[in-house]
Design a protein around this motif. Sequence first.
Motif, PDB file in Angstrom:
ATOM      1  N   THR A   1      11.121  -1.733   0.518  1.00 22.59           N
ATOM      2  CA  THR A   1      10.512  -0.368   0.842  1.00 22.59           C
ATOM      3  C   THR A   1       9.358  -0.265   1.303  1.00 22.59           C
ATOM      4  OG1 THR A   1      12.225   1.407   0.127  1.00 22.59           O
ATOM      5  CG2 THR A   1       9.990   2.190   1.257  1.00 22.59           C
ATOM      6  N   THR A   2       8.276  -1.225  -0.566  1.00 15.82           N
ATOM      7  CA  THR A   2       6.758  -0.987  -0.286  1.00 15.82           C
ATOM      8  C   THR A   2       6.441  -1.364   0.597  1.00 15.82           C
ATOM      9  OG1 THR A   2       6.774  -1.032  -1.730  1.00 15.82           O
ATOM     10  CG2 THR A   2       5.013  -2.309  -1.333  1.00 15.82           C
ATOM     11  N   ARG A   3       7.435  -3.377   0.859  1.00 12.13           N
ATOM     12  CA  ARG A   3       7.277  -3.977   1.808  1.00 12.13           C
ATOM     13  C   ARG A   3       7.394  -3.778   3.519  1.00 12.13           C
ATOM     14  NH1 ARG A   3       6.815  -9.122  -0.198  1.00 12.13           N
ATOM     15  NH2 ARG A   3       6.814  -9.460  -2.462  1.00 12.13           N
TER      16      ARG A   3
ATOM     17  N   GLY B   1      -0.722   1.329   2.528  1.00 12.50           N
ATOM     18  CA  GLY B   1       0.043   1.965   1.145  1.00 12.50           C
ATOM     19  C   GLY B   1       0.784   3.488   1.706  1.00 12.50           C
ATOM     20  N   PRO B   2       1.767   3.953   0.703  1.00 11.17           N
ATOM     21  CA  PRO B   2       1.808   5.093   0.351  1.00 11.17           C
ATOM     22  C   PRO B   2       0.984   5.871   0.543  1.00 11.17           C
ATOM     23  CG  PRO B   2       3.291   4.029  -0.869  1.00 11.17           C
ATOM     24  CD  PRO B   2       2.242   3.197  -0.019  1.00 11.17           C
ATOM     25  N   LEU B   3       0.751   6.997   0.685  1.00  5.63           N
ATOM     26  CA  LEU B   3      -0.185   8.652   0.076  1.00  5.63           C
ATOM     27  C   LEU B   3       1.653   9.263  -0.254  1.00  5.63           C
ATOM     28  CD1 LEU B   3      -2.390  10.382  -0.129  1.00  5.63           C
ATOM     29  CD2 LEU B   3      -1.857  10.750   2.028  1.00  5.63           C
TER      30      LEU B   3
ATOM     31  N   TYR C   1       1.284  -6.237  -4.994  1.00  7.73           N
ATOM     32  CA  TYR C   1       1.694  -5.951  -3.679  1.00  7.73           C
ATOM     33  C   TYR C   1       0.120  -5.884  -2.833  1.00  7.73           C
ATOM     34  CZ  TYR C   1       6.089  -4.083  -4.927  1.00  7.73           C
ATOM     35  OH  TYR C   1       7.755  -4.634  -5.332  1.00  7.73           O
ATOM     36  N   GLY C   2      -1.300  -6.108  -3.639  1.00 10.29           N
ATOM     37  CA  GLY C   2      -2.414  -6.082  -3.174  1.00 10.29           C
ATOM     38  C   GLY C   2      -3.140  -5.183  -2.796  1.00 10.29           C
ATOM     39  N   GLN C   3      -1.657  -3.512  -3.418  1.00  8.49           N
ATOM     40  CA  GLN C   3      -2.831  -2.267  -3.646  1.00  8.49           C
ATOM     41  C   GLN C   3      -2.593  -2.101  -4.726  1.00  8.49           C
ATOM     42  OE1 GLN C   3       1.299  -0.317  -2.433  1.00  8.49           O
ATOM     43  NE2 GLN C   3       1.101  -1.381   0.006  1.00  8.49           N
ATOM     44  N   SER C   4      -3.715  -0.969  -5.334  1.00  5.53           N
ATOM     45  CA  SER C   4      -3.931  -0.458  -5.867  1.00  5.53           C
ATOM     46  C   SER C   4      -3.872   1.454  -6.129  1.00  5.53           C
ATOM     47  CB  SER C   4      -5.417  -0.618  -7.043  1.00  5.53           C
ATOM     48  OG  SER C   4      -5.767  -1.981  -7.231  1.00  5.53           O
TER      49      SER C   4
ATOM     50  N   VAL D   1       6.889   3.908  -5.601  1.00  5.35           N
ATOM     51  CA  VAL D   1       6.484   4.356  -4.319  1.00  5.35           C
ATOM     52  C   VAL D   1       7.900   5.963  -4.563  1.00  5.35           C
ATOM     53  CG1 VAL D   1       8.422   2.518  -3.145  1.00  5.35           C
ATOM     54  CG2 VAL D   1       7.604   4.162  -1.570  1.00  5.35           C
ATOM     55  N   ALA D   2       9.174   5.335  -5.239  1.00  5.03           N
ATOM     56  CA  ALA D   2      10.080   6.440  -5.277  1.00  5.03           C
ATOM     57  C   ALA D   2       9.492   7.060  -6.591  1.00  5.03           C
ATOM     58  CB  ALA D   2      11.226   5.639  -5.560  1.00  5.03           C
ATOM     59  N   GLY D   3       8.987   6.924  -7.207  1.00  2.00           N
ATOM     60  CA  GLY D   3       8.774   8.249  -8.270  1.00  2.00           C
ATOM     61  C   GLY D   3       9.712   7.918  -9.199  1.00  2.00           C
TER      62      GLY D   3
END
Length: 415
Positions: free
Chosen positions: A367-369, A225-227, A198-201, A311-313
């Motif tokens: 959801t992430t996208r 990204g989500p916090l 996702y290009g995220q960490s 994202v959804a834990g």
Amino acid sequence: MDNPAPGPIVSAMNRDSDILITGGGLNGPVLALALARAGFTVTLIDAAPPEADASAAASRAYAIAAGSRRMLARLGLWAALAPDAQEMAEIKVTDGRAGEGPARGMLHFDSAEIENGPMGHMVEDRHLRAALAEALGAAEGVTLKAPVRVVAQEAGPGGVTVTLDSGERLTGLLLAGCDGRQSGTATRAGIRRAGHGYGQSAITCTVAHELPHKGVAHQFFMPGGPLAILPLKGNRSSVVWSERTERAEKIVAGPDEAFLAALRPAFGNFLGQIRLEGARGLHPLGLSLAERFVAARVALVGDAAHGLHPVAGQGLNAGLRDVAALAQVLGEARRRGEDVGTGPVLERYARWRRFDTATLAATTDFTTRLFSNDNPLLRLARDAGMGAINAVAPLRRAMIREAAGLTGELPELMR
């Protein structure tokens, strides 16, 4: 599933254990306890020494859904975890931008709306690992081999044999791979993976704060990204902060005060002043799915089968569902007199978990996208959508039950 090529003939007289498990993180030990409870003998093979406390995991905590909590209670683990577990009474989900606070459109999940108690509890990694280590030490029928690595495996009509880097060879009826996204068990079994980054960490840490969280978990969808701000015991919260990888690496590399200066605008001031407590972790994020969950005398569990965005834990909860389903399938097969490592038995496990996992992977990916951007039109649509869902009580309660892990075909250990 293909029939295994000729290989080791493993009889009850010469096998070391009924089931061999690779991976001593979280899912591997829970699977060992579940199988021992069902009457199987188990050998758990872990590359890390028993006393290891990985710094990457020290900053982490897990959302244990209600269904998973039931399972941990059935396995005798929850009594040790309960004193340090923080109930999640509510979950609030909203769009956000650093320094602006939450958007108007919000999903609000309240445990009081369902009859099964709290949706879940937050449990720190250190407490979960300590409880597992104690339970494994007391479990009958469980042998721990650590620190050793599996370097070869061979499946045959009568069983499976693994070779350790110490030169020792172990035999069993089935090899369960709980060895993560880079699963050597899957690779040696010829199981390929599909997925993407996702290009995220995810930056993980624990913060202490002035004001009480009141058991409320928050998820802010930021442009990078989500916090997630998740309640822990006391005036403390676990932070899972997803950011573009390049920025995340710079944030984590700085001193504590620089790290907090970057976190504060995103975190906000609703809990008063914050301070860092303990280590920070950095975890690259991506979607990784095994093309098959089973092969000849092999079953994959947890991240070895499916690595999801947090994202959804639900990453650990999905793995625990794998554990509960596999333990049930193998226990039922044994009672029927079947060889638990054969294709027909393992396909029952794969069929059970395939749809649930694919659905969860698709949901977290979408959801992430959808939310990891600052497109004003998408932001408007997202906020309106969350507000509309929140206004429909039956739909909202269905989503609460889903978050609590109480939907679908629940394995016996989670009922």
